[in-house]
Design an enzyme around this catalytic site. Structure first.
Site, PDB file in Angstrom:
ATOM      1  N   LYS A  38     -27.560  -6.902 -26.153  1.00 28.84           N
ATOM      2  CA  LYS A  38     -27.483  -7.507 -24.805  1.00 28.84           C
ATOM      3  C   LYS A  38     -27.461  -6.425 -23.734  1.00 28.84           C
ATOM      4  O   LYS A  38     -28.063  -6.578 -22.676  1.00 28.84           O
ATOM      5  CB  LYS A  38     -26.205  -8.365 -24.679  1.00 28.84           C
TER       6      LYS A  38
ATOM      7  N   GLY B 210     -18.924  -3.838 -26.869  1.00 33.07           N
ATOM      8  CA  GLY B 210     -19.411  -2.465 -26.914  1.00 33.07           C
ATOM      9  C   GLY B 210     -20.915  -2.528 -26.787  1.00 33.07           C
ATOM     10  O   GLY B 210     -21.581  -3.155 -27.605  1.00 33.07           O
ATOM     11  N   HIS B 211     -21.442  -1.961 -25.721  1.00 34.60           N
ATOM     12  CA  HIS B 211     -22.887  -1.993 -25.498  1.00 34.60           C
ATOM     13  C   HIS B 211     -23.402  -0.565 -25.448  1.00 34.60           C
ATOM     14  O   HIS B 211     -22.921   0.241 -24.661  1.00 34.60           O
ATOM     15  CB  HIS B 211     -23.231  -2.655 -24.166  1.00 34.60           C
ATOM     16  N   THR B 212     -24.379  -0.258 -26.288  1.00 37.00           N
ATOM     17  CA  THR B 212     -25.001   1.063 -26.232  1.00 37.00           C
ATOM     18  C   THR B 212     -26.324   0.948 -25.501  1.00 37.00           C
ATOM     19  O   THR B 212     -27.154   0.106 -25.849  1.00 37.00           O
ATOM     20  CB  THR B 212     -25.254   1.618 -27.653  1.00 37.00           C
TER      21      THR B 212
ATOM     22  N   THR C 153     -13.929 -14.980 -30.886  1.00 38.64           N
ATOM     23  CA  THR C 153     -13.146 -14.352 -29.840  1.00 38.64           C
ATOM     24  C   THR C 153     -12.486 -15.465 -29.013  1.00 38.64           C
ATOM     25  O   THR C 153     -12.602 -16.645 -29.357  1.00 38.64           O
ATOM     26  CB  THR C 153     -14.017 -13.395 -28.984  1.00 38.64           C
TER      27      THR C 153
ATOM     28  N   ASP D  39     -23.456  -7.846 -30.668  1.00 34.91           N
ATOM     29  CA  ASP D  39     -24.200  -6.602 -30.906  1.00 34.91           C
ATOM     30  C   ASP D  39     -25.695  -6.827 -31.096  1.00 34.91           C
ATOM     31  O   ASP D  39     -26.360  -6.094 -31.826  1.00 34.91           O
ATOM     32  CB  ASP D  39     -23.630  -5.847 -32.131  1.00 34.91           C
TER      33      ASP D  39
HETATM   34  P1  GDP Z   1     -24.648  -5.484 -27.467  1.00 37.04           P
HETATM   35  O1  GDP Z   1     -23.180  -5.470 -27.733  1.00 37.04           O
HETATM   36  O2  GDP Z   1     -25.266  -6.824 -27.647  1.00 37.04           O
HETATM   37  O3  GDP Z   1     -25.004  -4.854 -26.151  1.00 37.04           O
HETATM   38  O4  GDP Z   1     -25.298  -4.563 -28.600  1.00 37.04           O
HETATM   39  P2  GDP Z   1     -24.772  -3.126 -29.131  1.00 37.04           P
HETATM   40  O5  GDP Z   1     -25.072  -2.093 -28.112  1.00 37.04           O
HETATM   41  O6  GDP Z   1     -23.382  -3.243 -29.633  1.00 37.04           O
HETATM   42  O7  GDP Z   1     -25.654  -2.945 -30.444  1.00 37.04           O
HETATM   43  C1  GDP Z   1     -27.045  -2.898 -30.379  1.00 37.04           C
HETATM   44  C2  GDP Z   1     -27.521  -1.535 -30.915  1.00 37.04           C
HETATM   45  O8  GDP Z   1     -28.909  -1.588 -31.128  1.00 37.04           O
HETATM   46  C3  GDP Z   1     -27.329  -0.378 -29.920  1.00 37.04           C
HETATM   47  O9  GDP Z   1     -27.031   0.770 -30.660  1.00 37.04           O
HETATM   48  C4  GDP Z   1     -28.681  -0.256 -29.230  1.00 37.04           C
HETATM   49  O10 GDP Z   1     -28.942   1.068 -28.769  1.00 37.04           O
HETATM   50  C5  GDP Z   1     -29.590  -0.614 -30.352  1.00 37.04           C
HETATM   51  N1  GDP Z   1     -30.850  -1.272 -29.959  1.00 37.04           N
HETATM   52  C6  GDP Z   1     -31.051  -2.257 -29.036  1.00 37.04           C
HETATM   53  N2  GDP Z   1     -32.323  -2.688 -29.064  1.00 37.04           N
HETATM   54  C7  GDP Z   1     -32.950  -1.969 -30.053  1.00 37.04           C
HETATM   55  C8  GDP Z   1     -34.263  -1.991 -30.614  1.00 37.04           C
HETATM   56  O11 GDP Z   1     -35.134  -2.758 -30.224  1.00 37.04           O
HETATM   57  N3  GDP Z   1     -34.496  -1.113 -31.661  1.00 37.04           N
HETATM   58  C9  GDP Z   1     -33.548  -0.260 -32.145  1.00 37.04           C
HETATM   59  N4  GDP Z   1     -33.845   0.534 -33.160  1.00 37.04           N
HETATM   60  N5  GDP Z   1     -32.295  -0.235 -31.634  1.00 37.04           N
HETATM   61  C10 GDP Z   1     -32.006  -1.082 -30.620  1.00 37.04           C
HETATM   62  P1  IMO Z   2     -20.364  -7.364 -28.029  1.00 38.64           P
HETATM   63  O1  IMO Z   2     -20.265  -7.767 -26.577  1.00 38.64           O
HETATM   64  C1  IMO Z   2     -19.232  -8.016 -32.191  1.00 38.64           C
HETATM   65  C2  IMO Z   2     -15.340  -9.877 -32.905  1.00 38.64           C
HETATM   66  C3  IMO Z   2     -14.270  -9.032 -33.567  1.00 38.64           C
HETATM   67  C4  IMO Z   2     -13.483 -10.110 -34.304  1.00 38.64           C
HETATM   68  C5  IMO Z   2     -13.533 -11.291 -33.342  1.00 38.64           C
HETATM   69  C6  IMO Z   2     -12.281 -11.443 -32.476  1.00 38.64           C
HETATM   70  O2  IMO Z   2     -20.482  -5.887 -28.229  1.00 38.64           O
HETATM   71  O3  IMO Z   2     -21.414  -8.153 -28.740  1.00 38.64           O
HETATM   72  P2  IMO Z   2     -11.334 -10.097 -30.392  1.00 38.64           P
HETATM   73  O4  IMO Z   2     -10.901  -8.656 -30.268  1.00 38.64           O
HETATM   74  O5  IMO Z   2     -12.414 -10.479 -29.434  1.00 38.64           O
HETATM   75  O6  IMO Z   2     -10.170 -11.054 -30.352  1.00 38.64           O
HETATM   76  O7  IMO Z   2     -11.929 -10.199 -31.885  1.00 38.64           O
HETATM   77  O8  IMO Z   2     -14.665 -11.067 -32.513  1.00 38.64           O
HETATM   78  N1  IMO Z   2     -15.926  -9.290 -31.682  1.00 38.64           N
HETATM   79  C7  IMO Z   2     -17.150  -8.759 -31.626  1.00 38.64           C
HETATM   80  N2  IMO Z   2     -18.062  -8.559 -32.594  1.00 38.64           N
HETATM   81  N3  IMO Z   2     -19.527  -7.699 -30.904  1.00 38.64           N
HETATM   82  C8  IMO Z   2     -18.633  -7.916 -29.926  1.00 38.64           C
HETATM   83  O9  IMO Z   2     -18.916  -7.736 -28.617  1.00 38.64           O
HETATM   84  C9  IMO Z   2     -17.360  -8.433 -30.262  1.00 38.64           C
HETATM   85  N4  IMO Z   2     -16.241  -8.746 -29.560  1.00 38.64           N
HETATM   86  C10 IMO Z   2     -15.373  -9.286 -30.445  1.00 38.64           C
HETATM   87  O10 IMO Z   2     -14.825  -8.087 -34.439  1.00 38.64           O
HETATM   88  O11 IMO Z   2     -14.172 -10.495 -35.475  1.00 38.64           O
HETATM   89 MG    MG Z   3     -21.804  -4.589 -28.997  1.00 43.84          MG
END
Ligand code: GDP
Ligand code: IMO
Ligand code: MG
Length: 427
Positions: free
Chosen positions: A16, A40-42, A238, A13
Protein backbone atom coordinates in the site's frame (compact mmCIF):
# COMPACT_ATOMS: atom_id res chain seq x y z
CA UNK A 1 -11.11 11.40 -9.64
CA UNK A 2 -10.65 13.62 -6.61
CA UNK A 3 -11.31 11.22 -3.68
CA UNK A 4 -9.64 7.81 -3.80
CA UNK A 5 -9.42 5.23 -1.02
CA UNK A 6 -6.50 2.78 -1.01
CA UNK A 7 -7.00 -0.40 1.05
CA UNK A 8 -5.22 -3.72 1.52
CA UNK A 9 -7.22 -6.70 0.26
CA UNK A 10 -5.37 -9.48 2.11
CA UNK A 11 -3.64 -9.63 5.54
CA UNK A 12 -1.48 -6.51 5.17
CA UNK A 13 1.89 -5.69 3.58
CA UNK A 14 0.44 -5.77 0.08
CA UNK A 15 2.49 -2.73 -0.94
CA UNK A 16 0.00 0.00 0.00
CA UNK A 17 2.88 2.34 0.84
CA UNK A 18 4.39 1.94 -2.59
CA UNK A 19 0.99 2.31 -4.26
CA UNK A 20 0.31 5.56 -2.38
CA UNK A 21 3.79 6.84 -3.14
CA UNK A 22 3.44 5.91 -6.81
CA UNK A 23 0.32 8.08 -7.02
CA UNK A 24 2.05 10.88 -5.08
CA UNK A 25 2.72 13.12 -8.06
CA UNK A 26 -1.02 13.32 -8.85
CA UNK A 27 -2.26 13.82 -5.30
CA UNK A 28 -2.65 16.94 -3.13
CA UNK A 29 -3.60 15.42 0.24
CA UNK A 30 -2.95 11.96 1.74
CA UNK A 31 -4.94 11.04 4.87
CA UNK A 32 -4.13 8.00 6.96
CA UNK A 33 -7.45 6.95 8.45
CA UNK A 34 -6.88 3.93 10.72
CA UNK A 35 -4.28 1.98 12.67
CA UNK A 36 -1.05 3.37 14.03
CA UNK A 37 2.55 2.27 14.19
CA UNK A 38 1.54 -1.37 13.87
CA UNK A 39 1.79 -0.61 10.15
CA UNK A 40 5.07 -0.82 8.29
CA UNK A 41 5.39 0.52 4.76
CA UNK A 42 8.60 0.27 2.76
CA UNK A 43 8.98 2.71 -0.08
CA UNK A 44 12.01 2.66 -2.35
CA UNK A 45 12.90 5.88 -4.18
CA UNK A 46 15.92 5.82 -6.52
CA UNK A 47 17.28 2.81 -4.66
CA UNK A 48 16.91 4.53 -1.23
CA UNK A 49 14.71 2.65 1.25
CA UNK A 50 12.27 4.48 3.53
CA UNK A 51 10.42 2.57 6.27
CA UNK A 52 7.31 4.35 7.54
CA UNK A 53 5.09 3.27 10.41
CA UNK A 54 2.89 6.07 11.66
CA UNK A 55 3.41 8.71 9.01
CA UNK A 56 1.29 8.51 5.84
CA UNK A 57 3.33 7.43 2.81
CA UNK A 58 2.32 10.74 1.20
CA UNK A 59 4.96 12.45 3.34
CA UNK A 60 7.59 11.30 0.83
CA UNK A 61 6.08 13.32 -2.02
CA UNK A 62 6.80 17.01 -2.36
CA UNK A 63 3.66 19.09 -2.56
CA UNK A 64 1.48 16.53 -0.77
CA UNK A 65 -0.17 17.49 2.52
CA UNK A 66 0.01 14.40 4.76
CA UNK A 67 -2.69 14.11 7.42
CA UNK A 68 -3.08 11.75 10.36
CA UNK A 69 -6.87 11.39 10.63
CA UNK A 70 -9.09 11.06 13.70
CA UNK A 71 -9.30 7.28 13.18
CA UNK A 72 -5.57 6.79 13.78
CA UNK A 73 -3.95 6.03 17.15
CA UNK A 74 -0.77 8.02 17.71
CA UNK A 75 2.29 7.07 19.75
CA UNK A 76 3.95 10.48 20.23
CA UNK A 77 7.40 9.05 20.89
CA UNK A 78 7.27 7.15 17.59
CA UNK A 79 5.81 10.15 15.76
CA UNK A 80 8.74 12.39 16.64
CA UNK A 81 11.31 9.64 16.07
CA UNK A 82 9.94 9.15 12.55
CA UNK A 83 9.81 12.86 11.84
CA UNK A 84 13.42 13.30 13.02
CA UNK A 85 14.62 10.29 11.01
CA UNK A 86 13.12 11.73 7.82
CA UNK A 87 14.40 15.25 8.51
CA UNK A 88 17.91 13.84 9.02
CA UNK A 89 17.67 12.36 5.52
CA UNK A 90 16.69 15.73 4.09
CA UNK A 91 12.94 15.16 3.77
CA UNK A 92 10.62 18.05 4.56
CA UNK A 93 7.98 16.98 7.10
CA UNK A 94 6.67 20.46 7.90
CA UNK A 95 3.38 19.93 6.00
CA UNK A 96 2.21 17.18 8.39
CA UNK A 97 -1.19 17.74 10.06
CA UNK A 98 -2.78 15.72 12.85
CA UNK A 99 -6.46 15.53 13.79
CA UNK A 100 -7.32 17.02 17.18
CA UNK A 101 -9.53 13.96 17.71
CA UNK A 102 -6.88 11.32 17.07
CA UNK A 103 -6.34 9.13 20.12
CA UNK A 104 -2.91 8.87 21.72
CA UNK A 105 -1.18 5.63 22.73
CA UNK A 106 0.03 6.20 26.30
CA UNK A 107 3.03 4.07 27.33
CA UNK A 108 0.85 1.99 29.68
CA UNK A 109 -1.08 0.61 26.71
CA UNK A 110 2.10 -0.76 25.17
CA UNK A 111 2.77 -2.56 28.44
CA UNK A 112 -0.81 -3.88 28.61
CA UNK A 113 -0.69 -5.06 24.96
CA UNK A 114 2.50 -7.09 25.53
CA UNK A 115 1.45 -8.44 28.92
CA UNK A 116 -2.04 -9.44 27.72
CA UNK A 117 -0.45 -11.40 24.87
CA UNK A 118 1.80 -13.24 27.33
CA UNK A 119 -1.15 -14.12 29.52
CA UNK A 120 -3.12 -15.44 26.53
CA UNK A 121 -0.47 -18.15 26.15
CA UNK A 122 -1.41 -20.49 23.29
CA UNK A 123 -4.37 -18.28 22.36
CA UNK A 124 -2.20 -15.24 21.68
CA UNK A 125 -2.85 -13.18 18.54
CA UNK A 126 0.72 -12.24 17.69
CA UNK A 127 0.06 -8.49 17.93
CA UNK A 128 2.79 -6.02 17.12
CA UNK A 129 2.95 -5.04 20.82
CA UNK A 130 2.51 -1.36 19.99
CA UNK A 131 -0.50 -0.78 22.27
CA UNK A 132 -2.97 -0.63 19.37
CA UNK A 133 -5.70 -2.92 20.78
CA UNK A 134 -5.77 -1.40 24.30
CA UNK A 135 -5.88 2.14 22.85
CA UNK A 136 -8.85 1.41 20.56
CA UNK A 137 -10.51 -0.39 23.49
CA UNK A 138 -10.04 2.77 25.60
CA UNK A 139 -11.58 4.83 22.80
CA UNK A 140 -14.68 2.62 22.77
CA UNK A 141 -14.74 2.52 26.59
CA UNK A 142 -14.60 6.32 26.55
CA UNK A 143 -11.45 6.47 28.66
CA UNK A 144 -9.07 7.38 25.83
CA UNK A 145 -6.72 10.37 25.63
CA UNK A 146 -7.00 12.52 22.50
CA UNK A 147 -4.41 14.77 20.88
CA UNK A 148 -6.40 17.87 21.89
CA UNK A 149 -6.26 16.86 25.57
CA UNK A 150 -2.58 17.85 25.62
CA UNK A 151 -3.59 21.51 25.59
CA UNK A 152 -5.56 21.45 28.85
CA UNK A 153 -3.38 20.12 31.63
CA UNK A 154 -6.13 19.66 34.19
CA UNK A 155 -8.38 17.78 31.75
CA UNK A 156 -5.43 15.63 30.71
CA UNK A 157 -4.62 14.73 34.31
CA UNK A 158 -8.28 13.86 35.01
CA UNK A 159 -8.42 11.64 31.95
CA UNK A 160 -5.17 9.84 32.77
CA UNK A 161 -6.40 9.35 36.33
CA UNK A 162 -9.71 7.96 35.05
CA UNK A 163 -8.02 5.57 32.66
CA UNK A 164 -5.64 4.28 35.30
CA UNK A 165 -8.25 3.40 37.94
CA UNK A 166 -9.05 0.04 36.38
CA UNK A 167 -5.75 -0.42 34.59
CA UNK A 168 -3.70 -0.20 37.78
CA UNK A 169 -5.89 -2.87 39.37
CA UNK A 170 -5.27 -5.06 36.34
CA UNK A 171 -1.54 -4.37 36.21
CA UNK A 172 -0.89 -4.87 39.91
CA UNK A 173 -3.38 -7.55 40.94
CA UNK A 174 -3.57 -9.66 37.80
CA UNK A 175 -0.37 -9.04 35.89
CA UNK A 176 1.87 -8.60 38.94
CA UNK A 177 3.38 -5.40 37.50
CA UNK A 178 4.27 -2.04 39.02
CA UNK A 179 1.49 0.55 39.45
CA UNK A 180 1.57 3.26 36.76
CA UNK A 181 1.97 6.77 38.18
CA UNK A 182 -0.56 9.40 37.03
CA UNK A 183 1.93 12.28 37.35
CA UNK A 184 4.61 10.47 35.36
CA UNK A 185 2.24 9.68 32.49
CA UNK A 186 0.77 13.17 32.46
CA UNK A 187 4.22 14.77 32.41
CA UNK A 188 5.37 12.45 29.64
CA UNK A 189 2.38 13.32 27.45
CA UNK A 190 2.66 17.05 28.22
CA UNK A 191 6.30 17.04 27.16
CA UNK A 192 5.10 16.74 23.52
CA UNK A 193 2.41 19.44 23.70
CA UNK A 194 4.40 22.38 22.31
CA UNK A 195 5.87 20.38 19.44
CA UNK A 196 2.57 18.89 18.33
CA UNK A 197 0.46 22.04 18.68
CA UNK A 198 1.28 23.60 15.28
CA UNK A 199 0.27 20.37 13.54
CA UNK A 200 -3.17 20.03 15.12
CA UNK A 201 -6.17 20.65 12.85
CA UNK A 202 -9.80 19.70 12.32
CA UNK A 203 -8.79 17.14 9.72
CA UNK A 204 -12.35 16.64 8.51
CA UNK A 205 -12.53 20.34 7.63
CA UNK A 206 -9.14 20.31 5.89
CA UNK A 207 -10.07 17.25 3.81
CA UNK A 208 -13.54 18.49 2.87
CA UNK A 209 -12.19 21.95 1.98
CA UNK A 210 -9.58 20.30 -0.25
CA UNK A 211 -12.29 18.29 -2.02
CA UNK A 212 -14.46 21.42 -2.42
CA UNK A 213 -11.50 23.13 -4.06
CA UNK A 214 -11.25 20.29 -6.60
CA UNK A 215 -8.07 18.87 -5.10
CA UNK A 216 -7.23 15.17 -5.14
CA UNK A 217 -7.32 13.40 -1.79
CA UNK A 218 -6.05 9.89 -1.20
CA UNK A 219 -7.28 7.98 1.86
CA UNK A 220 -4.55 5.58 2.95
CA UNK A 221 -5.42 2.47 4.97
CA UNK A 222 -3.11 0.69 7.35
CA UNK A 223 -3.52 -3.09 7.71
CA UNK A 224 -6.06 -4.75 5.44
CA UNK A 225 -9.50 -6.26 4.80
CA UNK A 226 -8.76 -9.61 6.46
CA UNK A 227 -7.36 -7.81 9.52
CA UNK A 228 -10.42 -5.51 9.82
CA UNK A 229 -12.13 -5.68 13.22
CA UNK A 230 -15.57 -6.29 11.61
CA UNK A 231 -14.78 -8.04 8.34
CA UNK A 232 -11.51 -9.84 9.05
CA UNK A 233 -10.66 -13.21 10.57
CA UNK A 234 -11.79 -12.19 14.07
CA UNK A 235 -10.27 -12.46 16.67
CA UNK A 236 -7.04 -12.69 14.64
CA UNK A 237 -7.38 -9.10 13.45
CA UNK A 238 -6.29 -5.62 14.37
CA UNK A 239 -8.60 -3.31 16.35
CA UNK A 240 -9.68 -0.82 13.67
CA UNK A 241 -11.70 -0.67 10.46
CA UNK A 242 -9.12 -1.08 7.74
CA UNK A 243 -11.79 -1.42 5.03
CA UNK A 244 -13.14 1.39 2.85
CA UNK A 245 -15.89 2.41 5.29
CA UNK A 246 -13.16 3.23 7.80
CA UNK A 247 -12.00 6.03 5.51
CA UNK A 248 -15.28 7.90 6.02
CA UNK A 249 -15.33 7.58 9.82
CA UNK A 250 -11.55 7.80 10.22
CA UNK A 251 -11.14 10.96 8.16
CA UNK A 252 -14.51 12.67 8.55
CA UNK A 253 -15.90 12.55 5.01
CA UNK A 254 -19.24 11.32 3.74
CA UNK A 255 -19.47 8.25 1.48
CA UNK A 256 -21.04 10.40 -1.26
CA UNK A 257 -17.70 12.13 -1.73
CA UNK A 258 -15.73 9.01 -2.64
CA UNK A 259 -14.94 8.42 -6.32
CA UNK A 260 -12.80 5.29 -6.36
CA UNK A 261 -11.78 2.49 -4.02
CA UNK A 262 -8.49 0.87 -4.95
CA UNK A 263 -7.53 -2.50 -3.47
CA UNK A 264 -3.87 -3.45 -3.23
CA UNK A 265 -3.06 -7.13 -3.48
CA UNK A 266 0.12 -9.13 -3.77
CA UNK A 267 0.32 -11.54 -6.72
CA UNK A 268 0.45 -14.16 -3.93
CA UNK A 269 -0.46 -13.87 -0.22
CA UNK A 270 1.33 -13.22 3.07
CA UNK A 271 0.28 -12.95 6.69
CA UNK A 272 2.09 -11.94 9.91
CA UNK A 273 0.89 -13.13 13.31
CA UNK A 274 -1.57 -15.88 14.15
CA UNK A 275 -4.86 -16.89 12.52
CA UNK A 276 -6.24 -18.91 9.61
CA UNK A 277 -4.64 -18.69 6.16
CA UNK A 278 -6.04 -21.30 3.70
CA UNK A 279 -3.37 -21.04 0.98
CA UNK A 280 -0.41 -21.02 3.37
CA UNK A 281 2.68 -22.94 2.23
CA UNK A 282 4.79 -24.79 4.75
CA UNK A 283 8.34 -26.19 4.74
CA UNK A 284 10.59 -25.69 1.73
CA UNK A 285 7.80 -24.29 -0.48
CA UNK A 286 6.96 -21.57 2.04
CA UNK A 287 10.65 -20.81 2.60
CA UNK A 288 11.21 -20.46 -1.15
CA UNK A 289 8.41 -17.91 -1.62
CA UNK A 290 9.52 -16.02 1.53
CA UNK A 291 13.10 -15.80 0.24
CA UNK A 292 12.07 -14.78 -3.27
CA UNK A 293 9.72 -12.09 -1.97
CA UNK A 294 11.95 -10.90 0.89
CA UNK A 295 8.97 -11.46 3.18
CA UNK A 296 10.17 -10.26 6.55
CA UNK A 297 8.11 -7.68 8.49
CA UNK A 298 9.04 -4.00 8.42
CA UNK A 299 7.65 -3.43 11.93
CA UNK A 300 8.65 -6.47 13.96
CA UNK A 301 11.11 -8.21 11.60
CA UNK A 302 9.06 -11.42 11.88
CA UNK A 303 9.17 -13.82 8.89
CA UNK A 304 5.87 -13.48 7.04
CA UNK A 305 3.80 -16.61 6.41
CA UNK A 306 3.53 -17.08 2.64
CA UNK A 307 1.02 -18.73 0.30
CA UNK A 308 -0.63 -18.53 -3.13
CA UNK A 309 -3.14 -15.95 -4.36
CA UNK A 310 -6.59 -16.53 -2.90
CA UNK A 311 -9.43 -15.46 -5.20
CA UNK A 312 -12.08 -16.12 -2.54
CA UNK A 313 -10.38 -13.50 -0.36
CA UNK A 314 -10.06 -11.18 -3.37
CA UNK A 315 -13.79 -11.43 -4.21
CA UNK A 316 -14.65 -10.90 -0.55
CA UNK A 317 -12.43 -7.80 -0.43
CA UNK A 318 -14.02 -6.53 -3.65
CA UNK A 319 -17.45 -6.89 -2.03
CA UNK A 320 -16.86 -5.40 1.42
CA UNK A 321 -14.83 -2.48 0.07
CA UNK A 322 -16.73 -1.88 -3.18
CA UNK A 323 -13.44 -2.01 -5.09
CA UNK A 324 -13.27 -0.18 -8.40
CA UNK A 325 -9.65 -1.09 -9.20
CA UNK A 326 -6.93 -3.50 -8.16
CA UNK A 327 -3.21 -2.83 -7.86
CA UNK A 328 -1.38 -6.17 -8.07
CA UNK A 329 2.12 -5.95 -6.60
CA UNK A 330 5.17 -8.19 -6.66
CA UNK A 331 4.39 -9.98 -9.91
CA UNK A 332 8.18 -10.10 -10.42
CA UNK A 333 8.50 -12.41 -7.38
CA UNK A 334 6.64 -15.16 -9.27
CA UNK A 335 9.13 -15.19 -12.16
CA UNK A 336 10.76 -18.62 -12.49
CA UNK A 337 7.89 -20.81 -11.25
CA UNK A 338 6.90 -23.43 -13.79
CA UNK A 339 3.26 -23.50 -12.67
CA UNK A 340 1.53 -21.02 -10.37
CA UNK A 341 -1.43 -22.22 -8.30
CA UNK A 342 -4.34 -19.81 -7.70
CA UNK A 343 -7.01 -20.71 -5.17
CA UNK A 344 -10.43 -20.28 -6.80
CA UNK A 345 -12.68 -21.83 -4.12
CA UNK A 346 -12.51 -23.72 -0.81
CA UNK A 347 -13.53 -27.18 0.17
CA UNK A 348 -14.80 -27.63 3.72
CA UNK A 349 -15.67 -31.18 4.81
CA UNK A 350 -16.53 -32.17 1.24
CA UNK A 351 -18.59 -29.04 0.49
CA UNK A 352 -17.40 -26.46 -2.07
CA UNK A 353 -17.46 -22.76 -1.15
CA UNK A 354 -17.04 -20.21 -3.93
CA UNK A 355 -17.52 -17.35 -1.47
CA UNK A 356 -16.20 -16.81 2.06
CA UNK A 357 -17.71 -19.40 4.42
CA UNK A 358 -20.08 -17.68 6.86
CA UNK A 359 -18.53 -19.03 10.06
CA UNK A 360 -15.06 -19.02 11.53
CA UNK A 361 -14.82 -22.79 12.07
CA UNK A 362 -15.37 -23.48 8.36
CA UNK A 363 -12.76 -20.89 7.41
CA UNK A 364 -10.27 -22.55 9.75
CA UNK A 365 -10.95 -25.88 7.98
CA UNK A 366 -11.03 -24.49 4.44
CA UNK A 367 -8.84 -26.38 1.94
CA UNK A 368 -7.94 -24.47 -1.22
CA UNK A 369 -9.21 -25.63 -4.61
CA UNK A 370 -6.43 -24.69 -7.02
CA UNK A 371 -6.21 -23.92 -10.71
CA UNK A 372 -2.68 -23.97 -12.12
CA UNK A 373 -1.40 -21.29 -14.47
CA UNK A 374 1.71 -21.59 -16.63
CA UNK A 375 4.66 -19.51 -15.40
CA UNK A 376 7.37 -17.47 -17.15
CA UNK A 377 11.15 -17.15 -16.87
CA UNK A 378 11.91 -13.76 -18.40
CA UNK A 379 12.94 -10.94 -16.05
CA UNK A 380 9.96 -8.57 -15.92
CA UNK A 381 11.39 -5.87 -13.65
CA UNK A 382 11.98 -3.57 -16.62
CA UNK A 383 8.46 -3.95 -18.06
CA UNK A 384 6.57 -0.65 -18.21
CA UNK A 385 3.62 -1.59 -20.45
CA UNK A 386 1.32 -4.60 -20.30
CA UNK A 387 2.63 -5.70 -23.69
CA UNK A 388 6.20 -5.79 -22.29
CA UNK A 389 5.16 -8.72 -20.07
CA UNK A 390 5.58 -12.32 -21.28
CA UNK A 391 2.29 -13.82 -22.49
CA UNK A 392 1.96 -16.09 -19.45
CA UNK A 393 2.42 -13.15 -17.06
CA UNK A 394 -0.31 -11.29 -18.98
CA UNK A 395 -2.54 -14.37 -18.71
CA UNK A 396 -1.87 -14.59 -14.97
CA UNK A 397 -3.01 -10.97 -14.47
CA UNK A 398 -6.07 -11.51 -16.69
CA UNK A 399 -6.93 -14.60 -14.66
CA UNK A 400 -6.71 -12.63 -11.38
CA UNK A 401 -8.95 -10.02 -12.95
CA UNK A 402 -11.52 -12.69 -13.95
CA UNK A 403 -11.60 -14.47 -10.62
CA UNK A 404 -11.63 -11.34 -8.47
CA UNK A 405 -14.06 -9.53 -10.81
CA UNK A 406 -12.17 -6.25 -10.50
CA UNK A 407 -10.04 -4.67 -13.23
CA UNK A 408 -6.29 -4.73 -12.56
CA UNK A 409 -5.21 -1.14 -13.11
CA UNK A 410 -1.62 -1.16 -11.89
CA UNK A 411 0.93 -4.00 -11.79
CA UNK A 412 4.02 -3.85 -9.58
CA UNK A 413 7.13 -5.39 -11.11
CA UNK A 414 9.77 -4.28 -8.58
CA UNK A 415 10.18 -2.40 -5.31
CA UNK A 416 11.30 0.91 -6.81
CA UNK A 417 8.85 3.80 -7.22
CA UNK A 418 9.09 3.57 -11.02
CA UNK A 419 8.71 -0.24 -11.26
CA UNK A 420 5.05 -0.36 -12.21
CA UNK A 421 2.79 -0.82 -15.21
CA UNK A 422 -0.26 1.45 -15.38
CA UNK A 423 -3.12 -0.07 -17.42
CA UNK A 424 -5.94 2.24 -16.31
CA UNK A 425 -5.57 5.67 -14.74
CA UNK A 426 -7.83 6.16 -11.73
CA UNK A 427 -6.60 9.58 -10.69
P1 GDP B 1 2.38 -2.13 3.01
O1 GDP B 1 2.39 -2.33 4.48
O2 GDP B 1 1.11 -2.58 2.36
O3 GDP B 1 2.77 -0.73 2.61
O4 GDP B 1 3.51 -3.10 2.43
P2 GDP B 1 5.00 -3.33 3.02
O5 GDP B 1 5.84 -2.16 2.70
O6 GDP B 1 4.93 -3.79 4.43
O7 GDP B 1 5.45 -4.63 2.20
C1 GDP B 1 5.53 -4.61 0.81
C2 GDP B 1 6.98 -4.91 0.40
O8 GDP B 1 7.02 -5.18 -0.98
C3 GDP B 1 7.93 -3.71 0.57
O9 GDP B 1 9.19 -4.21 0.93
C4 GDP B 1 7.97 -3.06 -0.81
O10 GDP B 1 9.20 -2.38 -1.05
C5 GDP B 1 7.86 -4.27 -1.67
N1 GDP B 1 7.18 -4.05 -2.96
C6 GDP B 1 6.05 -3.34 -3.23
N2 GDP B 1 5.68 -3.49 -4.51
C7 GDP B 1 6.58 -4.36 -5.08
C8 GDP B 1 6.71 -4.97 -6.36
O11 GDP B 1 5.91 -4.76 -7.27
N3 GDP B 1 7.77 -5.84 -6.52
C9 GDP B 1 8.66 -6.12 -5.53
N4 GDP B 1 9.64 -6.99 -5.76
N5 GDP B 1 8.55 -5.57 -4.30
C10 GDP B 1 7.53 -4.71 -4.08
P1 IMO C 1 0.49 -2.85 7.26
O1 IMO C 1 -0.18 -1.50 7.28
C1 IMO C 1 0.57 -7.01 8.57
C2 IMO C 1 -1.26 -7.90 12.44
C3 IMO C 1 -0.35 -8.35 13.56
C4 IMO C 1 -1.30 -9.24 14.35
C5 IMO C 1 -2.63 -8.51 14.23
C6 IMO C 1 -2.98 -7.64 15.43
O2 IMO C 1 1.98 -2.78 7.19
O3 IMO C 1 -0.12 -3.74 6.22
P2 IMO C 1 -2.07 -5.31 16.32
O4 IMO C 1 -0.69 -4.91 16.78
O5 IMO C 1 -2.59 -4.48 15.18
O6 IMO C 1 -3.06 -5.40 17.45
O7 IMO C 1 -1.88 -6.82 15.79
O8 IMO C 1 -2.53 -7.71 13.06
N1 IMO C 1 -0.89 -6.61 11.81
C7 IMO C 1 -0.33 -6.51 10.60
N2 IMO C 1 0.07 -7.46 9.74
N3 IMO C 1 0.66 -5.70 8.22
C8 IMO C 1 0.23 -4.75 9.06
O9 IMO C 1 0.18 -3.44 8.72
C9 IMO C 1 -0.26 -5.12 10.34
N4 IMO C 1 -0.73 -4.44 11.41
C10 IMO C 1 -1.13 -5.38 12.31
O10 IMO C 1 0.76 -9.06 13.07
O11 IMO C 1 -1.44 -10.49 13.71
MG1 MG D 1 3.44 -3.35 5.94
Amino acid sequence: MPAVIVVGTQWGDEGKGKATDHLGANVDVVVKFNGGNNAGHTVVIDGEKYALHLLPAGILSEGVTPIIGNGVVVDLEVLFQEIEALETRGMDTSRLKISANAHLIPSYNRLIDKTTEKFLGKRQLGTTGRGIGPTYADKMNRIGIRAQDLFDESILRQKVEGALVNKNHLLVKVFNKRKVDVDEVTAELLSYADRIKPMIVDSSLVVNDALDAGKTVLFEAGQATMLDIDHGTYPFVTSSNATAGGACTGAGVGPTRIDAVVGVSKAYTTRVGEGPFPTELFGAEGDELRERGGEFGVTTGRPRRCGWFDAVVARYAARVNGLTDLVVTKLDVLTGYEKIPVCVAYEVDGQRFDEMPPDQTSFHHAKPVYEFLPGWNQDITGARTFEDLPTNAQRYIEFLEDVSRVRVSVIGVGADREAAIVRHEFI
